[in-house]
Enzyme design. Structure first.
Site, mmCIF file in Angstrom:
data_model
loop_
_atom_site.group_PDB
_atom_site.id
_atom_site.type_symbol
_atom_site.label_atom_id
_atom_site.label_comp_id
_atom_site.label_asym_id
_atom_site.label_seq_id
_atom_site.Cartn_x
_atom_site.Cartn_y
_atom_site.Cartn_z
ATOM 1 C CE1 TYR B 130 -4.046 1.971 0.364
ATOM 2 C CE2 TYR B 130 -2.514 3.465 1.449
ATOM 3 C CZ TYR B 130 -3.729 3.232 0.836
ATOM 4 O OH TYR B 130 -4.616 4.261 0.681
ATOM 5 C CD GLN B 191 -11.480 2.632 -1.127
ATOM 6 O OE1 GLN B 191 -11.707 2.508 0.081
ATOM 7 N NE2 GLN B 191 -11.383 3.821 -1.711
ATOM 8 C CG ASN B 214 -6.024 6.822 5.699
ATOM 9 O OD1 ASN B 214 -6.316 5.639 5.811
ATOM 10 N ND2 ASN B 214 -6.573 7.612 4.797
ATOM 11 C CB SER B 237 8.285 9.318 12.741
ATOM 12 O OG SER B 237 9.594 8.893 12.521
ATOM 13 C CD GLN B 259 12.315 10.989 12.571
ATOM 14 O OE1 GLN B 259 11.270 10.349 12.539
ATOM 15 N NE2 GLN B 259 13.197 10.954 11.573
ATOM 16 C CG HIS B 262 8.151 12.327 9.179
ATOM 17 N ND1 HIS B 262 7.898 12.005 7.882
ATOM 18 C CD2 HIS B 262 9.428 11.941 9.414
ATOM 19 C CE1 HIS B 262 8.965 11.428 7.346
ATOM 20 N NE2 HIS B 262 9.914 11.383 8.256
ATOM 21 C CG HIS B 328 14.429 6.881 13.433
ATOM 22 N ND1 HIS B 328 13.135 7.368 13.385
ATOM 23 C CD2 HIS B 328 14.626 6.225 12.265
ATOM 24 C CE1 HIS B 328 12.579 7.015 12.229
ATOM 25 N NE2 HIS B 328 13.446 6.309 11.534
ATOM 26 C CD GLU B 415 0.760 -33.250 26.144
ATOM 27 O OE1 GLU B 415 0.285 -33.259 25.000
ATOM 28 O OE2 GLU B 415 1.701 -32.518 26.495
ATOM 29 C CG HIS B 420 -1.302 -37.152 19.476
ATOM 30 N ND1 HIS B 420 -2.637 -36.878 19.402
ATOM 31 C CD2 HIS B 420 -0.665 -36.031 19.053
ATOM 32 C CE1 HIS B 420 -2.808 -35.635 18.951
ATOM 33 N NE2 HIS B 420 -1.633 -35.099 18.724
#
Lengths: 433, 433
Positions: B130, B191, B214, B237, B259, B262, B328, B415, B420
């Site tokens: 995306y 979508q 978003n 960030s 930073q 942003h 960072h 168990e 098994h």
């Protein structure tokens, strides 16, 4: 009786697709209840955990008895017989040896412009392992979750295990001790997940939570994800056996039933190149279902979700297997290594007739916590990697910055991130004096 | 002005904790809207995607124009100037070289009982990336997401990028071409995520979806998780700079602002051993904020979430850094390698004054998709590992089964998983028959 499909039938594609998309699990929507429980534990800490434990598990605790003391652990473990202890120790040793090979390596190198680049792996500081109580309280799962964490170097590993009506499985405690678990709390449900994620007066918070649980536990793990890391949310177990006609039908029947007996929503599939062998396996399953202890569960799973698929060749079997992307894949064929090389999507592969899937559940060495519901297309089983994380490293020299700095300035400008560019420009200006 | 904290102040612990737990993001609750969008795309495919794109992006599409044709891509890319193209190509080459070293290795060995064990890594077959539209449509992010996927061997890599009012960034298309992206669709929002996860008549479904977006995109990724794999849900960030007094205050100010610019929710922190230097950085930030293009955003972030912390030693700085667990971390000190060795929790470390964080955003080589919001405690940045998955392998011989089978039988019995145990017993009986 399970479904019978034949690759040469006209309706094969439609029926195979229906098999792939069958909804096997109806998770109750417990999200609102779980949200309240988490909020309560965050607000009231130990008090909330103790009240919820009394309500759900009918066990009266105090802050002093939330944790199972080392003395209690020792006393409970003393009851375990030598055979069970030795089996657990053998399993632990083999799981440890397998997972020790998974430790990723650090790297650091200097590239053509003189930049030093690399990465470093460090363990998660503290992890929590959820262990279900009651019937599904499996010591093998304690080993499978705890050993990778300890191999990774997790400093503090806490277990929560509910003790409904005070009942506790000594083998779970022994498995925890063998695996090197540091703390064990007798709590469960969403309240245990909340306590591990947010901490209480008595229980310090952890950074990562793993382990299976019911719908409440799964919903709580989804909710605390982000605050802490979690492992995958596992769905009902699955097995796909690919077998030629040269197998004992009873062995294959038992392999199919060993998934079916887990859960009515489990799915056991057989793909075979020999239609007659498929019929023989179906008969062998019916025969075993006459006496199997968990025949009600296994029978329902086999009836509702089991299938026997006849194919013209092992190539077709491999192609169908990748569409199924099974959690467990058994290859009971002449050259299982060759067939295995044709498989792209599977959680774990068991090669050849001497490798029943149950060996992998307990003692083979690989992890038995595996992706389900077709998610082997994009995810892996539990491993040491789930308990480490990578820090990337970069160190420029003046020359390296001269070489690649202008490219960064250019890209920053194109993205309208002026300060990004200026942080490079200011340094280049000094260098270019 | 940011906050000023001093480690020696009586209220330091309280204020530092408040800084760590400050809620920087108020995600709108769009989950119900997103659920409807996903259901609509699942039910009506292309038609739903086209209607939603017309409504949200004001772009009229048909099934034939959902995908940006190779000719359109070429035409748009022809507009890109040589300098930008060369910068993108240099960045791509460096990112590719770094990530090529991350490819994990297969393993297979035979152990002491004769069992053959191991694992094999395979790429995800199809991945979707995306890419946000509009202002945050960053070609660098296309490189950082697409190159690891292609290095991993992903066969089919599709991009979705919305084109609000038809506007498209040619650099995004060029980055996609350089990175080897196979398909580009001009759609966005929930979508686009639904189309990638479930497929439509025109868009084949993928197995893994990565990339920023978003609140609608983030909610959609959470909802399709399980059907497909997703990368982390990134928060705003963050940068932490640890600097001694021997630095240029303006450089550090620009690093902090890179930073802050942003997002108003971004967080820029400075820890310094020199209180006077801290003051000088604060002044340099104010000076730069007079002229910075994105000063409204950067100023709000710095005022609301910025902080300058004075500490008595670099040891204390490292300890505080691990509590912050920054996305960072810049180490502007005399011996950054030594200080780096004291750090356990960080997404990426930038060593020394010649390594501004912006180098890492664009061109250093390591990935710029990194864990935020203290999650470097338990998670790592994007890498080749996000596009591969592991299949574990186990093959027993008759001797191996004789050696360890009895342990599996024992544990299965403990168990209460009878089938098994019987799947092992049946084979051992044949061997011992």
């Amino acid at each position: 009786m399970p479904q019978f499909l034949d690759y040469s039938d006209a309706d094969f594609e439609a029926r195979f697709t229906a098999l792939l998309t069958a909804k096997r699990e109806d998770s109750p929507d417990v999200d609102a209840v779980v949200a309240d429980i988490i909020a309560d534990v965050r607000a009231r800490g130990d008090d909330a955990v103790i009240e919820l434990t009394e309500r759900f598990d009918r066990v009266a605790l105090t802050p002093d008895t939330l944790r199972i003391s080392p003395e209690e652990v020792d006393a409970a473990i003393a009851e375990v017989n030598t055979g069970d202890r030795e089996a657990l120790e053998l399993a632990a040793a083999r799981i440890r040896a397998y997972h020790a090979r998974q430790m990723p390596e650090d790297a650091q190198w200097t590239d053509d412009v003189g930049a030093t680049l690399g990465w470093r792996w460090t363990p998660v500081s503290a992890a929590g392992l959820y262990v279900p109580g009651g019937l599904a309280s499996y010591p093998s799962s304690v080993l499978m979750n705890a050993i990778p964490a300890k191999v990774a170097g997790v400093g503090r590993l806490a277990i929560t295990v509910p003790t409904p009506d005070g009942v506790l499985n000594p083998l779970v405690l022994l498995a925890a001790q063998i695996a090197g678990v540091d703390e064990i709390y007798r709590i469960g449900g969403a309240q245990a997940i909340a306590a591990l994620a947010y901490g209480t007066e008595t229980i310090a918070p952890v950074d990562k939570i793993t382990g299976p649980g019911n719908a409440f536990v799964a919903a709580a793990k989804r909710r605390v994800f982000g605050k802490v890391g979690i492992d995958m949310i596992a769905g009902p177990s699955e097995i796909l056996v690919i077998a030629d006609g040269d197998n004992d039908p009873d062995w294959i029947a038992l392999d199919l039933l060993s998934q079916a007996e887990h859960d009515e929503s489990a799915q056991s599939l057989l793909i075979t190149t020999d239609a007659g062998f498929g019929q023989a396996v179906a008969q062998a399953v019916e025969a075993r279902l006459q006496t199997l202890e968990r025949r009600a569960i296994a029978g329902a799973s086999w009836r509702d979700f089991g299938a026997i698929i006849t194919v013209p060749s092992l190539d077709v079997a491999a192609a169908l297997s990748d569409r199924i992307a099974p959690e467990h894949l058994e290859l009971c064929v002449d050259d299982p290594q060759a067939l295995s090389a044709q498989i792209t999507h599977a959680g774990a592969i068991f090669l050849g007739q001497w490798t029943p899937e149950a060996i992998g559940d307990y003692i083979g060495g690989p992890n038995h916590v595996l992706p389900t519901a077709r998610s082997p297309r994009f995810s892996s089983g539990l491993s040491v990697m789930d308990f480490v994380k990578r820090t990337t490293l970069a160190q420029m020299t003046p020359d390296a910055l001269r070489a690649i700095g202008p490219g960064a300035e250019r890209l920053a400008t194109s993205e309208s991130l002026e300060a990004h560019g200026l942080s490079v420009t200011a340094r280049l200006r000094k260098l270019n004096g």
